[in-house]
Design a protein around this motif. Structure first.
Motif, PDB file in Angstrom:
ATOM      1  N   TYR A 105       0.818  -1.215   0.000  1.00 40.06           N
ATOM      2  CA  TYR A 105       0.000   0.000   0.000  1.00 40.06           C
ATOM      3  C   TYR A 105       0.856   1.270   0.000  1.00 40.06           C
ATOM      4  O   TYR A 105       0.310   2.378   0.082  1.00 40.06           O
ATOM      5  CB  TYR A 105      -0.912   0.012   1.215  1.00 40.06           C
ATOM      6  N   VAL A 106       2.178   1.107  -0.079  1.00 42.59           N
ATOM      7  CA  VAL A 106       3.094   2.248  -0.017  1.00 42.59           C
ATOM      8  C   VAL A 106       3.790   2.388  -1.366  1.00 42.59           C
ATOM      9  O   VAL A 106       4.526   1.489  -1.785  1.00 42.59           O
ATOM     10  CB  VAL A 106       4.137   2.057   1.102  1.00 42.59           C
ATOM     11  N   VAL A 156       4.890  -4.122 -11.520  1.00 48.43           N
ATOM     12  CA  VAL A 156       4.794  -4.441 -10.092  1.00 48.43           C
ATOM     13  C   VAL A 156       3.430  -4.014  -9.556  1.00 48.43           C
ATOM     14  O   VAL A 156       3.182  -4.097  -8.355  1.00 48.43           O
ATOM     15  CB  VAL A 156       5.924  -3.765  -9.277  1.00 48.43           C
ATOM     16  N   LYS A 157       2.549  -3.577 -10.443  1.00 50.21           N
ATOM     17  CA  LYS A 157       1.216  -3.152 -10.041  1.00 50.21           C
ATOM     18  C   LYS A 157       0.227  -4.296 -10.247  1.00 50.21           C
ATOM     19  O   LYS A 157       0.344  -5.079 -11.192  1.00 50.21           O
ATOM     20  CB  LYS A 157       0.762  -1.941 -10.858  1.00 50.21           C
ATOM     21  N   TYR A 158      -0.755  -4.388  -9.354  1.00 52.16           N
ATOM     22  CA  TYR A 158      -1.792  -5.401  -9.519  1.00 52.16           C
ATOM     23  C   TYR A 158      -3.028  -4.976  -8.741  1.00 52.16           C
ATOM     24  O   TYR A 158      -2.977  -4.033  -7.934  1.00 52.16           O
ATOM     25  CB  TYR A 158      -1.308  -6.778  -9.038  1.00 52.16           C
ATOM     26  N   THR A 159      -4.133  -5.644  -8.995  1.00 55.28           N
ATOM     27  CA  THR A 159      -5.372  -5.398  -8.261  1.00 55.28           C
ATOM     28  C   THR A 159      -5.588  -6.561  -7.311  1.00 55.28           C
ATOM     29  O   THR A 159      -5.635  -7.713  -7.742  1.00 55.28           O
ATOM     30  CB  THR A 159      -6.565  -5.267  -9.220  1.00 55.28           C
ATOM     31  N   ASN A 160      -5.711  -6.261  -6.016  1.00 57.52           N
ATOM     32  CA  ASN A 160      -5.833  -7.352  -5.047  1.00 57.52           C
ATOM     33  C   ASN A 160      -7.278  -7.844  -4.940  1.00 57.52           C
ATOM     34  O   ASN A 160      -8.172  -7.363  -5.631  1.00 57.52           O
ATOM     35  CB  ASN A 160      -5.276  -6.934  -3.679  1.00 57.52           C
ATOM     36  N   ARG A 161      -7.487  -8.816  -4.070  1.00 54.17           N
ATOM     37  CA  ARG A 161      -8.811  -9.430  -3.960  1.00 54.17           C
ATOM     38  C   ARG A 161      -9.850  -8.504  -3.357  1.00 54.17           C
ATOM     39  O   ARG A 161     -11.041  -8.793  -3.398  1.00 54.17           O
ATOM     40  CB  ARG A 161      -8.698 -10.726  -3.144  1.00 54.17           C
ATOM     41  N   LEU A 162      -9.405  -7.381  -2.795  1.00 51.87           N
ATOM     42  CA  LEU A 162     -10.333  -6.368  -2.296  1.00 51.87           C
ATOM     43  C   LEU A 162     -10.701  -5.358  -3.369  1.00 51.87           C
ATOM     44  O   LEU A 162     -11.490  -4.445  -3.122  1.00 51.87           O
ATOM     45  CB  LEU A 162      -9.714  -5.644  -1.095  1.00 51.87           C
ATOM     46  N   GLY A 163     -10.111  -5.529  -4.558  1.00 50.46           N
ATOM     47  CA  GLY A 163     -10.384  -4.604  -5.648  1.00 50.46           C
ATOM     48  C   GLY A 163      -9.538  -3.346  -5.608  1.00 50.46           C
ATOM     49  O   GLY A 163      -9.809  -2.392  -6.345  1.00 50.46           O
ATOM     50  N   LEU A 164      -8.491  -3.332  -4.773  1.00 48.10           N
ATOM     51  CA  LEU A 164      -7.638  -2.157  -4.645  1.00 48.10           C
ATOM     52  C   LEU A 164      -6.427  -2.283  -5.555  1.00 48.10           C
ATOM     53  O   LEU A 164      -5.843  -3.365  -5.709  1.00 48.10           O
ATOM     54  CB  LEU A 164      -7.165  -2.006  -3.196  1.00 48.10           C
ATOM     55  N   ASP A 165      -6.030  -1.170  -6.146  1.00 49.39           N
ATOM     56  CA  ASP A 165      -4.825  -1.125  -6.970  1.00 49.39           C
ATOM     57  C   ASP A 165      -3.619  -0.924  -6.062  1.00 49.39           C
ATOM     58  O   ASP A 165      -3.478   0.117  -5.404  1.00 49.39           O
ATOM     59  CB  ASP A 165      -4.919   0.011  -7.988  1.00 49.39           C
ATOM     60  N   VAL A 166      -2.754  -1.915  -6.017  1.00 51.34           N
ATOM     61  CA  VAL A 166      -1.627  -1.909  -5.087  1.00 51.34           C
ATOM     62  C   VAL A 166      -0.355  -2.306  -5.851  1.00 51.34           C
ATOM     63  O   VAL A 166      -0.347  -2.389  -7.076  1.00 51.34           O
ATOM     64  CB  VAL A 166      -1.893  -2.865  -3.906  1.00 51.34           C
TER      65      VAL A 166
END
Length: 240
Positions: A105-106, A156-166
Motif C-alpha cells: 500500500y506504499v 509491479v502493479k496489480y489489483t488485489n482481492r479487495l479490488g484495490l490497486d496496489v
C-alpha cells in the motif's frame, strides 16, 4: 494459512537469534487485527502494535480485552502510520520489528523501511511480508486470464482481492534495499506457494489433512524453485 506459516517462520528466526526465554521488545507496524502481536505477547514478549485504521485498532483492542491480564499488560496499541515511528519511539527501542502486508500500500517504501530499521537494536530482526512481484503472472495465468498474466510480467502493479490497486516487490530489489539501510537479508521464505488459488470461501480441511497441507506449504516455502513463485515473500533482515 498465511498467519500460521509466517508464525512458524518468524519463530524459527527468533529462536535462532535470541537466547531461549529472553523477553523481546516487539514492534508490529500495520498490525491489522493484532494476530501476530497477541500471539507474541502470549509467548511472553512485550509488544507495541501500530495501525492507522481506527476500525482495525478497535478489533485488536476487543481481542486484547479477551486475553488474561498478564497478556494485556504486555501489549500497547498506538494509532499512527508506519512512517511516523520516529515520532513515537526512540531509535534502537526494539529487538524485533514486524511489517506484514503493508508495503503493497506504499508507493515508495524505502523511507518506511529505513525508519523501521532505525527502530531496531543492534542484532535486531526485521520481518517483512510482501507481495511477490516476480510471481504476479501466476494467479491470473492459472485462472486462465491470459491478458492480465501477460501484463504482469513487466509490472509491479496489480489489483488485489479487495479490488484495490496496489504494488508488489521484487526479491532482488528488497535485498538491495535491506543492505542499504543496515539490516541485510538473513533469510527468506515463500508463503502461499501451493494454495494461492484457493478462494476466500474455501472450506478449511479437517485437522489431519490441514496438517499435511501446512507441511507441504512449509516445505515449498523454503525449497527452490518453489518459493520463488510464492504469492508472498517473507524476508528477515538483521540489524548490523
Amino acid at each position: 494459512m498465511r498467519q500460521e506459516l509466517v508464525s512458524r517462520q518468524l519463530d524459527e528466526q527468533i529462536a535462532g537469534r535470541f537466547p531461549v526465554g529472553q523477553r523481546l521488545r516487539v514492534l508490529d507496524v500495520g498490525m491489522g487485527q493484532g494476530t501476530q502481536a497477541l500471539r507474541l505477547a502470549r509467548a511472553g514478549h512485550k509488544v507495541t502494535g501500530v495501525d492507522q485504521d481506527p476500525a482495525m485498532l478497535a478489533v485488536a483492542q476487543a481481542a486484547l480485552a479477551a486475553e488474561p491480564a498478564g497478556v494485556q499488560e504486555r501489549v500497547r496499541f498506538v494509532e499512527g502510520s508506519g512512517m511516523e515511528t520516529g515520532v513515537h519511539f526512540l531509535p534502537g527501542s526494539f529487538d524485533v520489528v514486524l511489517c506484514h502486508g503493508v508495503l503493497m500500500y506504499v508507493d515508495e517504501p524505502d523511507a518506511l523501511l529505513a525508519g523501521l530499521a532505525r527502530m531496531l537494536a543492534p542484532g535486531g530482526l526485521l520481518s517483512l511480508l510482501v507481495r511477490n512481484a516476480d510471481a504476479l503472472a501466476m494467479r491470473p495465468g492459472l485462472a486462465g486470464d491470459w491478458v492480465t498474466a501477460l501484463g504482469a510480467f513487466d509490472s509491479v502493479k496489480y489489483t488485489n482481492r479487495l479490488g484495490l490497486d496496489v504494488r508488489a516487490d521484487r526479491l532482488d530489489a528488497l535485498t538491495e534495499t535491506l543492505a542499504g539501510i543496515g539490516a541485510p537479508l538473513h533469510a527468506w521464505y515463500g508463503v502461499r506457494v501451493l494454495t494461492d488459488q484457493a478462494g476466500d470461501a474455501a472450506v478449511v480441511p479437517e485437522r489431519g489433512e490441514l496438517q499435511t497441507l501446512l507441511a507441504a506449504e512449509e516445505r515449498a516455502g523454503r525449497t527452490e524453485p518453489y518459493r520463488r513463485v510464492a504469492a508472498l515473500l517473507h524476508l528477515c533482515g538483521v540489524r548490523g
